[in-house]
Write an enzyme that holds these catalytic residues in place. Sequence first.
Site, PDB file in Angstrom:
ATOM      1  N   ARG A 234     151.013  86.946  76.770  1.00 45.78           N
ATOM      2  CA  ARG A 234     149.999  87.694  76.018  1.00 45.78           C
ATOM      3  C   ARG A 234     150.623  88.653  75.007  1.00 45.78           C
ATOM      4  NH1 ARG A 234     145.409  88.753  80.691  1.00 45.78           N
ATOM      5  NH2 ARG A 234     144.175  86.936  80.111  1.00 45.78           N
TER       6      ARG A 234
ATOM      7  N   LYS B  44     135.863  77.537  91.615  1.00 50.00           N
ATOM      8  CA  LYS B  44     134.455  77.856  91.878  1.00 50.00           C
ATOM      9  C   LYS B  44     133.492  77.315  90.834  1.00 50.00           C
ATOM     10  CE  LYS B  44     134.814  81.842  94.803  1.00 50.00           C
ATOM     11  NZ  LYS B  44     134.493  83.251  94.968  1.00 50.00           N
TER      12      LYS B  44
ATOM     13  N   GLY C 183     142.959  81.205  82.784  1.00 48.92           N
ATOM     14  CA  GLY C 183     144.236  81.813  83.152  1.00 48.92           C
ATOM     15  C   GLY C 183     145.123  80.871  83.947  1.00 48.92           C
TER      16      GLY C 183
ATOM     17  N   GLY D  56     138.136  84.629  81.518  1.00 50.72           N
ATOM     18  CA  GLY D  56     136.686  84.874  81.520  1.00 50.72           C
ATOM     19  C   GLY D  56     136.102  84.798  80.118  1.00 50.72           C
TER      20      GLY D  56
HETATM   21  P1  ADP Z   1     141.173  78.968  85.542  1.00 51.93           P
HETATM   22  O1  ADP Z   1     141.828  80.308  85.824  1.00 51.93           O
HETATM   23  O2  ADP Z   1     142.058  78.074  84.728  1.00 51.93           O
HETATM   24  O3  ADP Z   1     139.785  79.100  84.994  1.00 51.93           O
HETATM   25  P2  ADP Z   1     140.274  78.746  88.272  1.00 51.93           P
HETATM   26  O4  ADP Z   1     140.589  80.181  88.475  1.00 51.93           O
HETATM   27  O5  ADP Z   1     138.865  78.334  88.231  1.00 51.93           O
HETATM   28  O6  ADP Z   1     141.039  78.214  86.949  1.00 51.93           O
HETATM   29  O7  ADP Z   1     140.919  77.867  89.421  1.00 51.93           O
HETATM   30  C1  ADP Z   1     142.259  77.947  89.793  1.00 51.93           C
HETATM   31  C2  ADP Z   1     142.392  77.876  91.264  1.00 51.93           C
HETATM   32  O8  ADP Z   1     141.734  76.731  91.788  1.00 51.93           O
HETATM   33  C3  ADP Z   1     143.836  77.753  91.689  1.00 51.93           C
HETATM   34  O9  ADP Z   1     144.191  78.905  92.421  1.00 51.93           O
HETATM   35  C4  ADP Z   1     143.882  76.498  92.535  1.00 51.93           C
HETATM   36  O10 ADP Z   1     144.706  76.629  93.682  1.00 51.93           O
HETATM   37  C5  ADP Z   1     142.442  76.323  92.918  1.00 51.93           C
HETATM   38  N1  ADP Z   1     142.155  74.931  93.301  1.00 51.93           N
HETATM   39  C6  ADP Z   1     142.206  73.846  92.526  1.00 51.93           C
HETATM   40  N2  ADP Z   1     141.930  72.734  93.224  1.00 51.93           N
HETATM   41  C7  ADP Z   1     141.678  73.117  94.492  1.00 51.93           C
HETATM   42  C8  ADP Z   1     141.335  72.434  95.703  1.00 51.93           C
HETATM   43  N3  ADP Z   1     141.192  71.118  95.741  1.00 51.93           N
HETATM   44  N4  ADP Z   1     141.171  73.184  96.814  1.00 51.93           N
HETATM   45  C9  ADP Z   1     141.320  74.526  96.773  1.00 51.93           C
HETATM   46  N5  ADP Z   1     141.637  75.217  95.682  1.00 51.93           N
HETATM   47  C10 ADP Z   1     141.824  74.539  94.534  1.00 51.93           C
HETATM   48 MG    MG Z   2     141.623  81.682  87.455  1.00 53.74          MG
END
Ligand code: ADP
Ligand code: MG
Length: 387
Positions: free
Chosen positions: A35, A196, A346, A369
Amino acid sequence: MKKTIKDIDVSNKRVLVRVDFNVPFENGKVADATRIRAALPTIRELIDRKARVILCSHLGRPKGKVVDELRLDPVAEHLSDLLSTSIPKADDCIGEAAVSQVHDLKAGEVLLLENTRFHSQEEANDPDFAKKLASLADIYVNDAFAAAHRAHASTEGVAHHLPAVAGLLMERELIVLEPVRENPEHPFMVILGGAKVSLKIGMIKRLLEKADEILVGGGIGNTFLKAKGVTTGDSLVEEEQLDAAEQILEKAGDSLILPEDAVIADSASSGASHQTAPIGEVPSGWQVADIGPQTVKQFKEKLDPAKMVVWNGPLGVFETEPFAQGTFAVARVLAELEATTIVGGGDSAAAVNEAGVSDKMSHVSTGGGAFLSYMEGKEMPALSALD
Ligand code: ADP
Ligand code: MG
């Protein structure tokens, strides 16, 4: 289009630049400077054009109090290295000392203010606090795309008191992301993963209208599978989102693609027992921890003809080595495509970095976000406040 620093005269002006220096520390040092580096084009341009540059940022969640571990000194140190000149830091972001340090700034010099969140008025978007920040400068520049979904004093309030323009990072994010959101080139493919559904439901709905196909994996994929009635064992599933997932499945029809196989494991830790299994064959006590090799192949075939790809959310528990392979493989597929490839989020940015293919993507957004909010088409208060 918003005005940017290219549209204004900054020479010898005091320019307050809101950056996003919310970086991780390790042993009192900056652990990931992505960043900070992302803000360099704006900082360098302002230095070259002889502005008096005042940088401000939040860091972590000090909740309106001074927390010594969340002071920006390690950031000042790192920035000094990157700019090959010593960047002084003020002990506060407002008040007499900061005012006098700003007063002493010469054209082409840079000062870093202290963590804005040491004041509770920052997150409350307090008008008096915003005025005090504004009083330090002649011009306000917002280069913190990653904080642009928040109406805080340093991102929104301050913009009402000064000429307010976008920095180069903010401009680049908007130039790249706007056409994807509004008018993507087809075939337009979306890859969706992460933990999520609840955080991403707005974005999913919006992208569903635009995308030709959505390829889903990760924890989100599990929730969709369960909503379809597929056995998911002890996988991460958001039970309270099953109804929402079902509605999305119905609306999406054939355009929402779920994994064909998975890496299943008896825990998400590195020492776990794990194996590849067809989707639906997850014994109780086991969980889906990654997409399987057949799914990587399936996704690759889907992605091959794409003109535009947006990816948000890792496709497995990529932090743990045996479950990173699906995410890394898809990252390499994207790296080879002719298409415009955009990664946001992130953890997604971190995963693409770890796969070593960040610079093969058309754009890796600095927003987490903020990326979700922007893609969903939500109002971005910090953007709206710019000229
Ligand atoms: P981003 O930050 O890119 O938006 P998220 O925060 O939504 O992504 O998701 C990242 C998290 O999702 C990671 O910590 C990863 O371990 C978790 N994750 C991905 N696939 C699975 C899974 N099958 N079971 C549990 N956790 C998962
Ligand atoms: Mg995340």
